[in-house]
Scaffold this motif. Structure first.
Motif, PDB file in Angstrom:
ATOM      1  N   THR A 317      39.685  28.280 -41.903  1.00 19.52           N
ATOM      2  CA  THR A 317      41.204  28.220 -41.525  1.00 19.52           C
ATOM      3  C   THR A 317      41.385  28.332 -40.137  1.00 19.52           C
ATOM      4  OG1 THR A 317      41.671  29.995 -41.941  1.00 19.52           O
ATOM      5  CG2 THR A 317      41.863  28.194 -44.032  1.00 19.52           C
ATOM      6  N   ALA A 318      41.486  28.768 -39.454  1.00 21.47           N
ATOM      7  CA  ALA A 318      41.226  28.933 -37.668  1.00 21.47           C
ATOM      8  C   ALA A 318      40.409  27.369 -37.339  1.00 21.47           C
ATOM      9  CB  ALA A 318      40.754  30.300 -37.490  1.00 21.47           C
ATOM     10  N   ALA A 319      39.393  27.116 -37.474  1.00 18.69           N
ATOM     11  CA  ALA A 319      39.089  25.777 -37.104  1.00 18.69           C
ATOM     12  C   ALA A 319      39.176  24.508 -37.739  1.00 18.69           C
ATOM     13  CB  ALA A 319      37.110  25.646 -37.063  1.00 18.69           C
ATOM     14  N   ASN A 320      40.680  24.434 -38.587  1.00 14.57           N
ATOM     15  CA  ASN A 320      40.270  23.195 -39.593  1.00 14.57           C
ATOM     16  C   ASN A 320      42.208  23.716 -39.488  1.00 14.57           C
ATOM     17  OD1 ASN A 320      38.378  21.277 -39.853  1.00 14.57           O
ATOM     18  ND2 ASN A 320      37.879  24.031 -40.441  1.00 14.57           N
ATOM     19  N   ILE A 321      42.661  23.908 -38.860  1.00 14.43           N
ATOM     20  CA  ILE A 321      44.952  23.821 -38.801  1.00 14.43           C
ATOM     21  C   ILE A 321      45.094  22.681 -38.770  1.00 14.43           C
ATOM     22  CG2 ILE A 321      46.851  24.397 -38.131  1.00 14.43           C
ATOM     23  CD1 ILE A 321      46.045  27.207 -37.123  1.00 14.43           C
ATOM     24  N   GLY A 322      46.184  22.306 -39.741  1.00 13.95           N
ATOM     25  CA  GLY A 322      46.270  20.433 -40.170  1.00 13.95           C
ATOM     26  C   GLY A 322      45.404  19.727 -40.529  1.00 13.95           C
ATOM     27  N   SER A 323      44.087  20.366 -41.213  1.00 16.67           N
ATOM     28  CA  SER A 323      44.019  19.864 -42.202  1.00 16.67           C
ATOM     29  C   SER A 323      43.916  19.826 -43.906  1.00 16.67           C
ATOM     30  CB  SER A 323      41.949  19.584 -42.194  1.00 16.67           C
ATOM     31  OG  SER A 323      41.752  19.374 -40.674  1.00 16.67           O
ATOM     32  N   PRO A 324      43.362  18.816 -44.855  1.00 13.24           N
ATOM     33  CA  PRO A 324      43.446  19.644 -46.201  1.00 13.24           C
ATOM     34  C   PRO A 324      42.059  20.472 -47.044  1.00 13.24           C
ATOM     35  CG  PRO A 324      43.214  17.209 -45.767  1.00 13.24           C
ATOM     36  CD  PRO A 324      43.379  18.083 -44.231  1.00 13.24           C
ATOM     37  N   SER A 341      47.912  27.311 -40.565  1.00 13.62           N
ATOM     38  CA  SER A 341      48.093  28.869 -39.584  1.00 13.62           C
ATOM     39  C   SER A 341      46.632  29.409 -40.361  1.00 13.62           C
ATOM     40  CB  SER A 341      49.258  28.848 -39.491  1.00 13.62           C
ATOM     41  OG  SER A 341      49.094  29.590 -40.690  1.00 13.62           O
ATOM     42  N   HIS A 342      46.447  29.657 -38.818  1.00 13.79           N
ATOM     43  CA  HIS A 342      44.754  30.662 -39.304  1.00 13.79           C
ATOM     44  C   HIS A 342      45.452  32.131 -39.995  1.00 13.79           C
ATOM     45  CE1 HIS A 342      42.390  34.749 -38.287  1.00 13.79           C
ATOM     46  NE2 HIS A 342      41.661  33.698 -39.225  1.00 13.79           N
TER      47      HIS A 342
END
Length: 556
Positions: A317-324, A341-342
């Protein structure tokens, strides 16, 4: 002299009293059963006024153990399921792909590009563009092999878990024979445990869940409404995964790329998601799931991961903010939220168009764990309570007729001594039910046959004693000496006869299953209570009578 020490008398009557107390709840079966169900529900779900009233139906200071009624007496559901162990092979190889990819990446200068190829479910095929580096690639993948920790592997001299071959730039990875055997064993054990946990979650009594053959499981649950209801509890795989979303479309025929799959949305018609096959986190890393409500007051499920799952979930989640990010349950996307967000801590909430019952059932399935493979139901039967009631009535009639005939025979044959034997026989049955209640045993129709046999065996011990007393009355000096010698000389015959029978009961229990075990349990316990009542209780009754009356002669 004919006498019994005071401490022995106290101990004998204490054992009899304990047996009567533990057997007593079976005389009030409905009330005690309602009390036990209410107590269990209060512990699991919390207290309500209705549950408190049901729990108060039986005093809490009294024992509440019951002899559980088996499937043939209570009615219920019977299933024979076959585990699709082959499904696990593909999942194991699919999970191996990220490790293979990472092992080959440092060799790109030698092997060129790396591509995952379409392959059968039990194979993993990887293509490399430069065949000159095929040997190095083959060795790199072989280095990923690990020893198989199983008896099969030990027998084969420490076999590896994968076999790797290469030809024309195609690396083929398969599970070794030893790993397949070990996987089959683990899959069956895991399926047995998860089915048991799921059934225990809904509070059924004394289910029979046991392995049959190499890949089959027998499931019998007394008291459940139908076989379909049982299938609904255990038949759902409840495989939860969290997978990256590649794209969203309305085309079910969309052609996914290699290592991708197309899955439908659960609550949206004509919506399909293309997802990466390799999940970031799986339901195996789930440690808890509870029904709850979301911020809009709609039913939902809270979940929490273990340390490993929480770390992977937080890093992604920290590396893919904005992705589904898709939450997938049994090959359906139940939610695909955008990562805002993370998310540290490894906890979250599953929302959807759930009812309260659906969210509760989903939490139960997730909490119990995912079945490692699908089930094929080869046989299913629903046994109605009417059939069980008929069996109980027939068993009661058979027991009462046998009991009455034995009582009449003993009085007619041995007079007052026969009355003593009958009192001990009644106490014997009470002690037997007390023992069965204490361990929570399940009574089946063969078990009733074991009780009837116990009645005959209890009388047999008394007959040996009384016949021996008759013989001693002809030669012994006085009735007291005759009674004492009668018990002494009959004891060896009683012990020999019952030891051989209890050995048979132990063998039946060890090698039998289901109803055969039920018969063995009642027979084994019946032997113990029969010897106790014949040797100790009947003797105590005769000694007490003799001490009070002091008869000059005794007629047996």
């Amino acid at each position: 002299m004919l006498q019994i020490d005071l401490w022995k008398r106290i101990l004998i009557w204490a054992v009899v009293a304990a047996g009567l107390i533990f057997a007593a709840p079976n005389l009030f079966y409905g009330r005690v059963e309602a009390h036990n169900d209410a107590v269990t529900a209060i512990e699991r779900e919390g207290s309500t006024q209705e549950l408190e009233a049901q729990a108060a139906g039986w005093p809490s200071f009294l024992p509440s153990g019951l002899v559980n009624l088996g499937l043939d007496l209570r009615g219920g559901a019977h299933l024979l399921a076959e585990v699709r162990v082959e499904d696990v092979y593909g999942a194991r190889l699919e999970a191996l792909w990220p490790s293979v990819r990472d092992a080959l990446r440092p060799l790109r200068d030698e092997i060129g590009t790396i591509r995952l190829q379409d392959s059968p479910p039990d194979e993993l095929r990887i293509a490399i563009s430069d065949t000159s580096g095929q040997g190095a690639a083959l060795q790199a993948v072989r280095d990923l092999a690990e020893p198989v920790s199983s008896t099969t592997a030990l027998a084969q001299g420490g076999a590896q878990n994968i076999d790797v071959s290469a030809a024309d730039g195609i690396l083929t990875v398969t599970l070794s024979d030893a790993e397949r055997a070990a996987t089959n064993e683990r899959t069956l054990r895991q399926a047995l445990e998860i089915i048991r946990r799921r059934i225990d979650e809904v509070g059924t009594r004394e289910p029979t869940i046991q392995r049959q053959g190499a890949d089959r499981i027998l499931i019998q649950v007394p008291g459940i409404g139908s076989a379909q209801e049982l299938k609904d509890i255990i038949g759902t795989t409840a495989q939860l995964t969290f997978q990256p979303v590649v794209s969203r479309s309305g085309d079910p025929e969309a052609d996914p790329g290699v290592g991708e799959e197309v899955l439908p949305a659960l609550d949206e018609e004509n919506v399909f998601y293309t997802l990466e096959r390799s999940p970031v986190v799986t339901g195996e890393q789930l440690v808890d799931a509870q029904p709850s409500f979301d911020q809009n007051g709609q039913p939902a499920v809270n979940f929490r991961f273990n340390t490993q799952g929480a770390r992977a979930f937080g890093d992604y989640t920290a590396a893919n903010i904005g992705s589904p990010f898709a939450i997938v349950l049994d090959d359906e996307v139940i939610s695909a939220p955008v990562i805002q967000s993370h998310i540290p801590g490894g906890s979250g909430i599953i929302t959807g168009d759930f009812t309260i019952e659906e969210s509760t059932n989903l939490a139960v399935l997730l909490r119990a764990g995912a079945l490692p493979a699908g089930l094929d139901f080869l046989e299913e039967r629903t046994i109605g309570p009417e059939l069980g009631a008929d069996s109980i009535a027939a068993g009661q009639l058979a027991t009462m007729v046998a009991f009455a005939l034995v009582l009449v025979f003993m009085v007619a044959s041995y007079g007052l001594f026969g009355v003593f034997a009958n009192v001990a026989l009644i106490l014997n049955i009470a002690l037997l039910f007390g023992l069965l209640s204490l361990i929570g045993a399940t009574l089946t129709l063969p078990g009733i046959a074991g009780i009837v046999l116990t009645v005959g065996m209890a009388v047999d011990a008394n007959v040996l004693v009384f016949e021996r007393i008759r013989e001693e009355l002809k030669t012994a000096k006085g009735p007291a000496r005759a009674i004492e010698r009668g018990y002494e000389k009959a004891l060896s015959a009683i012990v020999d006869a019952n030891i051989t029978t209890i050995i048979t009961a132990i063998i039946l229990f060890a090698m039998g299953s289901g109803p055969v075990r039920g018969f063995a349990i009642t027979l084994g316990f019946g032997i113990c209570t029969s010897v106790f009542t014949a040797v100790f209780v009947t003797r105590l009754l005769i000694v007490t009578w003799f001490e009070r009356r002091r008869p000059k002669t005794v007629t047996v």
